[in-house]
Design an enzyme around this catalytic site. Structure first.
Site, PDB file in Angstrom:
ATOM      1  N   HIS A 141    -104.673  78.439 -60.084  1.00 33.92           N
ATOM      2  CA  HIS A 141    -104.627  79.577 -61.004  1.00 33.92           C
ATOM      3  C   HIS A 141    -105.202  79.096 -62.331  1.00 33.92           C
ATOM      4  O   HIS A 141    -104.532  78.387 -63.085  1.00 33.92           O
ATOM      5  CB  HIS A 141    -103.152  80.022 -61.130  1.00 33.92           C
ATOM      6  CG  HIS A 141    -102.908  81.098 -62.131  1.00 33.92           C
ATOM      7  ND1 HIS A 141    -101.633  81.415 -62.576  1.00 33.92           N
ATOM      8  CD2 HIS A 141    -103.750  81.943 -62.771  1.00 33.92           C
ATOM      9  CE1 HIS A 141    -101.711  82.409 -63.443  1.00 33.92           C
ATOM     10  NE2 HIS A 141    -102.979  82.742 -63.591  1.00 33.92           N
ATOM     11  N   ASP A 198     -96.790  86.443 -59.779  1.00 36.70           N
ATOM     12  CA  ASP A 198     -96.518  85.174 -60.460  1.00 36.70           C
ATOM     13  C   ASP A 198     -95.830  85.418 -61.794  1.00 36.70           C
ATOM     14  O   ASP A 198     -96.376  86.093 -62.668  1.00 36.70           O
ATOM     15  CB  ASP A 198     -97.874  84.476 -60.676  1.00 36.70           C
ATOM     16  CG  ASP A 198     -97.769  83.108 -61.319  1.00 36.70           C
ATOM     17  OD1 ASP A 198     -96.663  82.578 -61.460  1.00 36.70           O
ATOM     18  OD2 ASP A 198     -98.845  82.568 -61.668  1.00 36.70           O
ATOM     19  N   ASP A 258    -101.160  75.585 -61.779  1.00 36.45           N
ATOM     20  CA  ASP A 258    -101.430  76.323 -63.020  1.00 36.45           C
ATOM     21  C   ASP A 258    -102.235  75.465 -63.983  1.00 36.45           C
ATOM     22  O   ASP A 258    -101.739  74.464 -64.493  1.00 36.45           O
ATOM     23  CB  ASP A 258    -100.108  76.709 -63.681  1.00 36.45           C
ATOM     24  CG  ASP A 258     -99.393  77.791 -62.906  1.00 36.45           C
ATOM     25  OD1 ASP A 258     -99.971  78.877 -62.742  1.00 36.45           O
ATOM     26  OD2 ASP A 258     -98.267  77.538 -62.440  1.00 36.45           O
ATOM     27  N   MET A 290     -99.896  89.047 -62.630  1.00 38.24           N
ATOM     28  CA  MET A 290     -98.980  88.317 -63.515  1.00 38.24           C
ATOM     29  C   MET A 290     -97.792  89.206 -63.870  1.00 38.24           C
ATOM     30  O   MET A 290     -97.966  90.325 -64.359  1.00 38.24           O
ATOM     31  CB  MET A 290     -99.687  87.896 -64.809  1.00 38.24           C
ATOM     32  CG  MET A 290    -100.736  86.805 -64.651  1.00 38.24           C
ATOM     33  SD  MET A 290    -100.180  85.334 -63.769  1.00 38.24           S
ATOM     34  CE  MET A 290     -98.819  84.779 -64.805  1.00 38.24           C
TER      35      MET A 290
HETATM   36  C1  DX5 Z   1     -97.260  81.018 -65.930  1.00 43.52           C
HETATM   37  C2  DX5 Z   1     -97.692  80.456 -64.607  1.00 43.52           C
HETATM   38  C3  DX5 Z   1     -96.673  80.522 -63.541  1.00 43.52           C
HETATM   39  C4  DX5 Z   1     -95.393  79.782 -63.838  1.00 43.52           C
HETATM   40  C5  DX5 Z   1     -94.294  80.521 -63.148  1.00 43.52           C
HETATM   41  O1  DX5 Z   1     -98.350  81.081 -66.760  1.00 43.52           O
HETATM   42  O2  DX5 Z   1     -98.840  81.129 -64.128  1.00 43.52           O
HETATM   43  O3  DX5 Z   1     -97.205  80.113 -62.286  1.00 43.52           O
HETATM   44  O4  DX5 Z   1     -95.388  78.455 -63.422  1.00 43.52           O
HETATM   45  O5  DX5 Z   1     -93.083  79.974 -63.514  1.00 43.52           O
HETATM   46  P1  DX5 Z   1     -91.726  80.773 -63.296  1.00 43.52           P
HETATM   47  O6  DX5 Z   1     -91.613  81.026 -61.816  1.00 43.52           O
HETATM   48  O7  DX5 Z   1     -90.705  79.820 -63.808  1.00 43.52           O
HETATM   49  O8  DX5 Z   1     -91.821  82.043 -64.087  1.00 43.52           O
HETATM   50 ZN    ZN Z   2     -99.563  80.681 -62.037  1.00 45.89          ZN
END
Ligand code: DX5
Ligand code: ZN
Length: 232
Positions: A72, A179, A41, A143
Site C-alpha cells: 500500500h 483498511d 504500508d 481507506m
Molecule cells: C494506515 C495504514 C493501515 C494501518 C492500519 O495508514 O494504511 O494499514 O496499518 O492499522 P489499524 O488496523 O491499526 O487501523
Molecule cells: Zn494500509
C-alpha cells in the site's frame, strides 16, 4: 447478497503494527497464525504525515513467507519507485488515486511489471474516480481512516462506499479491500457490504504472541465468514 460469486476472503495483517525490531520473526508469526496476505504500508512523510519503510526493508521481509505481499503505497510521486517495489517482491502494488494526476499511467506501469494493480481511496474521495480505470485494476483499497497511522478509529462511511464500489465493479475480478480501524467488531458489516479483503494492524498484533495473533486473526475471519454465509 450479490448475484456474483464472492471473491475469496483474505485477512491481511498490517506489518505497521508489528515490532519493527524483529520484522522477519513477525512476518513468520502472522503467516503461521493464518494471514492470507501481508499488508505493507509505505509512507513518505509527504503524501501522508508519517514515514515507515521502503523497498529494501520489504526485500528483507520477503524470504520469511510465501504469502502474498500486498503493498500500500502512500507516497507521491509513486511512478519512480514502482519497479523497486516489484523487484522487492510485492505481489500487489496499490497506489492512491489522490497521489498524482496520472493514475491510469501508474496502473499500466504496475501491470507492465507483472504485478496486480490496486487503487486506494482516502475517506473523502468519491468512488467515481474508479469509473474509467475499472479494466485496469485488480484491487480497490477503501481507506476507513485517514492514512498515515495505525490505531485510529474506524470511519463508518466506508461501509456505504464499499457497497457503491461493489455495485460498480459488477462481477469483474476485482478485490475490494478495506483498511483502517478494522477489528472483529466491524468485520461482519464490512464483509456484508462487499469487502473481501480485510486489513488489520492493531487488531491482529495486540497481545504480541503467536497465540494472540492466531486468536485475533480467527476472530476477524469468523466474523467475516458468518456475514458471508460461510461455515465458520
Ligand atoms: C494506515 C495504514 C493501515 C494501518 C492500519 O495508514 O494504511 O494499514 O496499518 O492499522 P489499524 O488496523 O491499526 O487501523
Ligand atoms: Zn494500509
Amino acid at each position: 447478497m450479490s448475484q456474483f460469486a464472492p471473491r475469496p476472503l483474505a485477512i491481511a495483517p498490517s506489518i505497521l503494527a508489528s515490532d519493527f525490531s524483529k520484522l522477519g520473526e513477525e512476518v513468520r508469526a502472522v503467516d503461521q497464525a493464518g494471514a492470507d496476505w501481508i499488508h505493507l504500508d509505505v509512507m513518505d512523510g509527504h503524501f501522508v504525515p508519517n514515514i515507515s519503510y521502503g523497498p529494501d526493508v520489504i526485500k528483507a521481509m520477503r524470504p520469511h513467507t510465501n504469502k502474498i505481499f500486498d503493498a500500500h503505497l502512500m507516497i507521491a510521486p509513486c511512478d519512480p519507485y514502482l519497479e523497486a517495489f516489484a523487484k522487492a517482491g510485492c505481489d500487489h502494488i496499490t497506489v492512491h488515486a489522490e497521489a498524482g494526476p496520472h493514475l491510469h499511467r501508474s496502473l499500466q506501469a504496475i501491470r507492465a511489471l507483472g504485478k496486480k494493480a490496486g487503487v486506494s481511496l482516502n475517506p473523502g474521495t468519491h468512488p467515481s474516480v474508479l469509473e474509467y480505470v475499472l479494466d485496469d485494476i485488480d484491487l480497490v483499497l477503501v481507506m476507513s481512516v485517514n492514512p498515515g497511522f495505525g490505531g485510529q478509529a474506524f470511519i463508518p462511511s466506508a461501509v456505504e462506499k464499499i457497497k457503491a464500489i461493489r455495485a460498480m465493479v459488477a462481477g469483474r475480478p476485482i478485490d475490494i479491500e478495506v483498511d483502517g480501524g478494522v477489528s472483529e467488531k466491524v468485520a461482519g458489516e464490512l464483509a456484508a457490504a462487499g469487502a473481501n479483503a480485510l486489513v488489520a494492524g492493531s487488531a491482529v498484533f495486540k497481545g504480541g504472541t503467536l497465540d494472540a495473533y492466531k486468536a485475533n486473526i480467527a476472530g476477524i475471519r469468523n466474523a467475516a465468514m458468518s456475514a458471508r454465509g460461510e461455515v465458520v
